[in-house]
Scaffold this motif. Structure first.
Motif, PDB file in Angstrom:
ATOM      1  N   LEU A 100       0.801  -1.274  -0.162  1.00 30.72           N
ATOM      2  CA  LEU A 100      -0.151  -0.066  -0.088  1.00 30.72           C
ATOM      3  C   LEU A 100       0.824   1.082  -0.149  1.00 30.72           C
ATOM      4  O   LEU A 100       0.371   2.387  -0.692  1.00 30.72           O
ATOM      5  CB  LEU A 100      -0.840  -0.097   1.262  1.00 30.72           C
ATOM      6  CG  LEU A 100      -1.797  -1.261   1.303  1.00 30.72           C
ATOM      7  CD1 LEU A 100      -2.592  -1.253   2.876  1.00 30.72           C
ATOM      8  CD2 LEU A 100      -2.877  -1.241   0.319  1.00 30.72           C
ATOM      9  N   ILE A 101       2.066   1.197   0.481  1.00 30.25           N
ATOM     10  CA  ILE A 101       3.098   2.429   0.677  1.00 30.25           C
ATOM     11  C   ILE A 101       3.051   2.922  -0.790  1.00 30.25           C
ATOM     12  O   ILE A 101       3.619   2.114  -1.437  1.00 30.25           O
ATOM     13  CB  ILE A 101       4.026   2.129   1.497  1.00 30.25           C
ATOM     14  CG1 ILE A 101       3.825   1.259   2.874  1.00 30.25           C
ATOM     15  CG2 ILE A 101       4.930   3.396   1.655  1.00 30.25           C
ATOM     16  CD1 ILE A 101       3.139   2.171   3.718  1.00 30.25           C
ATOM     17  N   GLY A 102       3.070   4.091  -1.061  1.00 31.08           N
ATOM     18  CA  GLY A 102       3.234   4.679  -2.162  1.00 31.08           C
ATOM     19  C   GLY A 102       2.174   4.728  -3.236  1.00 31.08           C
ATOM     20  O   GLY A 102       2.115   5.423  -4.251  1.00 31.08           O
ATOM     21  N   LEU A 103       1.019   4.041  -2.756  1.00 32.82           N
ATOM     22  CA  LEU A 103      -0.074   4.188  -3.680  1.00 32.82           C
ATOM     23  C   LEU A 103      -0.565   5.578  -3.801  1.00 32.82           C
ATOM     24  O   LEU A 103      -0.513   6.186  -2.801  1.00 32.82           O
ATOM     25  CB  LEU A 103      -1.068   3.154  -3.594  1.00 32.82           C
ATOM     26  CG  LEU A 103      -0.704   1.746  -3.483  1.00 32.82           C
ATOM     27  CD1 LEU A 103      -2.059   0.757  -3.234  1.00 32.82           C
ATOM     28  CD2 LEU A 103      -0.424   1.293  -4.865  1.00 32.82           C
ATOM     29  N   ALA A 104      -1.206   6.000  -4.979  1.00 32.07           N
ATOM     30  CA  ALA A 104      -1.921   7.363  -4.907  1.00 32.07           C
ATOM     31  C   ALA A 104      -3.050   7.105  -4.098  1.00 32.07           C
ATOM     32  O   ALA A 104      -3.884   6.237  -4.089  1.00 32.07           O
ATOM     33  CB  ALA A 104      -2.276   7.841  -6.542  1.00 32.07           C
ATOM     34  N   ALA A 105      -3.351   8.404  -3.498  1.00 33.09           N
ATOM     35  CA  ALA A 105      -4.693   8.351  -2.875  1.00 33.09           C
ATOM     36  C   ALA A 105      -5.495   9.435  -3.490  1.00 33.09           C
ATOM     37  O   ALA A 105      -5.183  10.566  -3.651  1.00 33.09           O
ATOM     38  CB  ALA A 105      -4.563   8.939  -1.258  1.00 33.09           C
ATOM     39  N   VAL A 106      -6.781   9.070  -3.957  1.00 38.82           N
ATOM     40  CA  VAL A 106      -7.650   9.665  -4.589  1.00 38.82           C
ATOM     41  C   VAL A 106      -8.935   9.941  -3.580  1.00 38.82           C
ATOM     42  O   VAL A 106      -9.483   9.099  -3.006  1.00 38.82           O
ATOM     43  CB  VAL A 106      -7.914   9.407  -6.202  1.00 38.82           C
ATOM     44  CG1 VAL A 106      -6.665   9.442  -6.876  1.00 38.82           C
ATOM     45  CG2 VAL A 106      -8.526   8.359  -6.209  1.00 38.82           C
ATOM     46  N   THR A 107      -9.822  10.999  -4.085  1.00 32.92           N
ATOM     47  CA  THR A 107     -11.048  11.060  -3.461  1.00 32.92           C
ATOM     48  C   THR A 107     -12.081  10.357  -4.260  1.00 32.92           C
ATOM     49  O   THR A 107     -11.889   9.442  -5.330  1.00 32.92           O
ATOM     50  CB  THR A 107     -11.739  12.588  -3.454  1.00 32.92           C
ATOM     51  OG1 THR A 107     -11.918  12.947  -4.916  1.00 32.92           O
ATOM     52  CG2 THR A 107     -10.814  13.638  -2.758  1.00 32.92           C
ATOM     53  N   MET A 108     -13.493  10.173  -3.913  1.00 35.93           N
ATOM     54  CA  MET A 108     -14.541   9.514  -4.505  1.00 35.93           C
ATOM     55  C   MET A 108     -14.646   9.804  -6.104  1.00 35.93           C
ATOM     56  O   MET A 108     -15.121   9.184  -7.105  1.00 35.93           O
ATOM     57  CB  MET A 108     -15.711   9.698  -3.621  1.00 35.93           C
ATOM     58  CG  MET A 108     -15.853   8.640  -2.461  1.00 35.93           C
ATOM     59  SD  MET A 108     -15.536   6.948  -2.396  1.00 35.93           S
ATOM     60  CE  MET A 108     -17.341   6.711  -3.182  1.00 35.93           C
ATOM     61  N   ALA A 109     -14.390  11.159  -6.119  1.00 33.08           N
ATOM     62  CA  ALA A 109     -14.540  12.058  -7.515  1.00 33.08           C
ATOM     63  C   ALA A 109     -13.327  12.036  -8.426  1.00 33.08           C
ATOM     64  O   ALA A 109     -13.352  12.433  -9.502  1.00 33.08           O
ATOM     65  CB  ALA A 109     -14.962  13.430  -7.241  1.00 33.08           C
ATOM     66  N   GLY A 110     -12.267  11.255  -7.889  1.00 32.46           N
ATOM     67  CA  GLY A 110     -11.154  11.014  -8.441  1.00 32.46           C
ATOM     68  C   GLY A 110     -10.144  12.330  -8.350  1.00 32.46           C
ATOM     69  O   GLY A 110      -9.129  12.201  -9.061  1.00 32.46           O
ATOM     70  N   ASP A 111     -10.303  13.146  -7.458  1.00 27.30           N
ATOM     71  CA  ASP A 111      -9.291  14.251  -7.046  1.00 27.30           C
ATOM     72  C   ASP A 111      -8.329  13.672  -6.455  1.00 27.30           C
ATOM     73  O   ASP A 111      -8.366  12.955  -5.465  1.00 27.30           O
ATOM     74  CB  ASP A 111     -10.118  15.340  -6.508  1.00 27.30           C
ATOM     75  CG  ASP A 111     -11.122  16.149  -7.042  1.00 27.30           C
ATOM     76  OD1 ASP A 111     -11.136  16.107  -8.607  1.00 27.30           O
ATOM     77  OD2 ASP A 111     -12.129  16.357  -6.600  1.00 27.30           O
ATOM     78  N   ALA A 112      -6.883  14.118  -6.841  1.00 29.53           N
ATOM     79  CA  ALA A 112      -5.871  13.731  -6.204  1.00 29.53           C
ATOM     80  C   ALA A 112      -5.724  14.212  -4.660  1.00 29.53           C
ATOM     81  O   ALA A 112      -5.937  15.369  -4.474  1.00 29.53           O
ATOM     82  CB  ALA A 112      -4.506  13.959  -6.822  1.00 29.53           C
ATOM     83  N   LEU A 113      -5.505  13.398  -3.683  1.00 32.11           N
ATOM     84  CA  LEU A 113      -5.196  13.687  -2.274  1.00 32.11           C
ATOM     85  C   LEU A 113      -3.706  13.621  -1.662  1.00 32.11           C
ATOM     86  O   LEU A 113      -3.132  14.319  -1.071  1.00 32.11           O
ATOM     87  CB  LEU A 113      -5.846  12.735  -1.224  1.00 32.11           C
ATOM     88  CG  LEU A 113      -7.373  13.121  -0.951  1.00 32.11           C
ATOM     89  CD1 LEU A 113      -7.986  11.695  -0.503  1.00 32.11           C
ATOM     90  CD2 LEU A 113      -7.776  14.218  -0.627  1.00 32.11           C
ATOM     91  N   GLY A 114      -2.933  12.657  -2.556  1.00 31.62           N
ATOM     92  CA  GLY A 114      -1.703  12.478  -2.096  1.00 31.62           C
ATOM     93  C   GLY A 114      -0.967  11.132  -2.359  1.00 31.62           C
ATOM     94  O   GLY A 114      -1.614  10.485  -3.145  1.00 31.62           O
TER      95      GLY A 114
END
Length: 181
Positions: A100-114
């Motif tokens: 899991l470390i390093g995976l992109a985190a996105v919102t439900m709408a697909g916006d980047a969180l980090g």
């Protein structure tokens, strides 16, 4: 360099013949015997479990080449790692933290969180730590409600941000929030 997974931590010496307390982080505590050589995080030291027996909440183990209490005492606190590919496959909905470390985190709408920085457990369940491009990291419960989708092949986790995060101060000036009318 292959991804490493921490499978155990060496504790205090036990007895006078080189045994140590060994805390394992595997589903089956005795699985550490089947991984072959275990290494320190930097890979400079390698250990092979010679014997292991169950104790109250840990194992009592010996390592090949460690025969005295003094040698065992010098190992206290060393974390033991194994290459990710030596570990068994996970079941549906289960993940190794290293996956899991390093995976992109996105919102439900697909916006980047980090990006996923770490997975923590302070005793009340898993917490996912997300590092945004700027600002403080986000610490969120790693639950199906907050992390409804983990797509390792796609390189991302989907985050359903909670409506309110405990400890946040409401914005002054909003009717009914943060001040008396």
């Amino acid at each position: 360099m292959p991804a490493l997974v921490c499978v155990a931590r060496i504790g205090a010496a036990h007895g006078v013949r080189g045994a140590v307390k060994l805390w394992t982080f595997t589903e089956d505590p005795f699985a550490v015997r089947s991984y072959g050589l275990l290494s320190s995080k930097d890979g400079k030291r390698q250990f092979e479990v010679a014997t292991a027996r169950a104790a109250k909440d840990h194992l009592v183990a010996t390592f090949k080449g460690v025969t005295t209490r003094d040698e065992a005492e010098r190992l206290n606190g060393i974390e033991l790692y194994v290459a990710r590919e030596k570990l068994p496959a996970t079941d549906e909905g289960e993940y190794y933290h290293t996956d899991l470390i390093g995976l992109a985190a996105v919102t439900m709408a697909g916006d980047a969180l980090g990006r996923v920085l770490a997975i923590h457990n302070f005793g009340a369940g898993n917490i996912i730590e997300i590092a945004p491009p700027t600002g403080a990291t986000l610490l969120l419960p790693f639950t199906d409600a907050v992390v409804p989708e983990v797509d390792i092949a796609g390189g991302r986790v989907v985050i359903a941000l909670p409506e309110e995060i405990a400890g946040e101060d409401p914005s002054p000036g909003r009717p009914g929030e943060g001040r008396d009318p």
